[in-house]
Design a protein around this motif. Structure first.
Motif, mmCIF file in Angstrom:
data_model
loop_
_atom_site.group_PDB
_atom_site.id
_atom_site.type_symbol
_atom_site.label_atom_id
_atom_site.label_comp_id
_atom_site.label_asym_id
_atom_site.label_seq_id
_atom_site.Cartn_x
_atom_site.Cartn_y
_atom_site.Cartn_z
ATOM 1 N N ASN A 163 35.794 49.102 40.582
ATOM 2 C CA ASN A 163 35.938 49.744 39.285
ATOM 3 C C ASN A 163 36.300 48.747 38.198
ATOM 4 O OD1 ASN A 163 35.479 52.292 40.410
ATOM 5 N ND2 ASN A 163 37.605 52.461 41.015
ATOM 6 N N TYR A 164 37.112 47.771 38.529
ATOM 7 C CA TYR A 164 37.576 46.792 37.557
ATOM 8 C C TYR A 164 37.423 45.400 38.146
ATOM 9 C CZ TYR A 164 39.785 51.090 36.034
ATOM 10 O OH TYR A 164 39.997 52.384 35.665
ATOM 11 N N THR A 210 31.126 46.157 37.239
ATOM 12 C CA THR A 210 31.337 47.344 38.069
ATOM 13 C C THR A 210 30.181 47.407 39.054
ATOM 14 O OG1 THR A 210 32.384 48.500 36.233
ATOM 15 C CG2 THR A 210 31.593 49.851 38.046
#
Length: 176
Positions: free
Chosen positions: A72-73, A108
């Motif tokens: 996600n990050y 991502t």
């Protein structure tokens, strides 16, 4: 009242696979468990002068359902030092994302891992060069991976219950 009991039962059955979702992450001879809603966090500095290399993580889906595992990050912090060829993140299933040599670049990337199977996430990076000519600075890799369960069976159950309720209502209207 029976409608509410049926609805509560359906919600419980849908939520059960989500609560049971888990993964084991293998990295550097250690393992870490990820439960649904949790995340695996990796952060490392790589000193200037370091040759190109890679880091591999193995994600084992130990849950009873398929799940999406997503970075996600993902961040390549290359302010004082940078990766000559940038950085590439690749799942063994084929999904990949690349970043260049910009000071701070995010990415991502996700993949679906079937229940009881595993996939590797490989982070490959170029040689680390200091922007100012020093050898004491470092480039940084920072990523967060989270599991997102796919309760497909739950959605199927809800649609079946909805269909049964519609048939029951139709029958009740005909007999009235």
């Amino acid at each position: 009242m029976n409608f509410f009991k049926s609805t509560a039962l359906a919600v419980a059955m849908v939520a059960a696979p989500m609560a049971a979702s888990a993964a084991t992450v293998l990295v550097n001879n250690g393992s870490y468990n990820i439960e649904a809603g949790d995340a695996f966090i990796y952060n490392t500095d790589i000193l200037a002068g370091t040759d190109a290399g890679s880091v591999k993580f193995t994600f084992n889906n130990t849950s009873a359902t398929d799940a999406v595992y997503a970075v996600n990050y993902g961040t390549a912090n290359q302010g004082l030092a940078y990766f000559t060829d940038g950085l590439t993140a690749t799942w063994s299933g084929g999904e990949s994302a690349s970043v260049g040599t910009d000071p701070t670049t995010t990415f991502t990337i996700g993949t679906t891992i079937a229940s009881g199977t595993s996939q590797d996430l490989t982070i490959a990076f170029g040689s680390v060069v200091d922007r100012g000519g020093n050898t004491i600075d470092a480039a940084n890799i920072d990523l967060t991976v989270a599991a997102v369960p796919l309760p497909a069976g739950g959605m199927l159950l809800l649609s079946a219950l909805g269909g049964a309720a519609a048939l029951r209502r139709r029958k009740a209207k005909k007999s009235a």
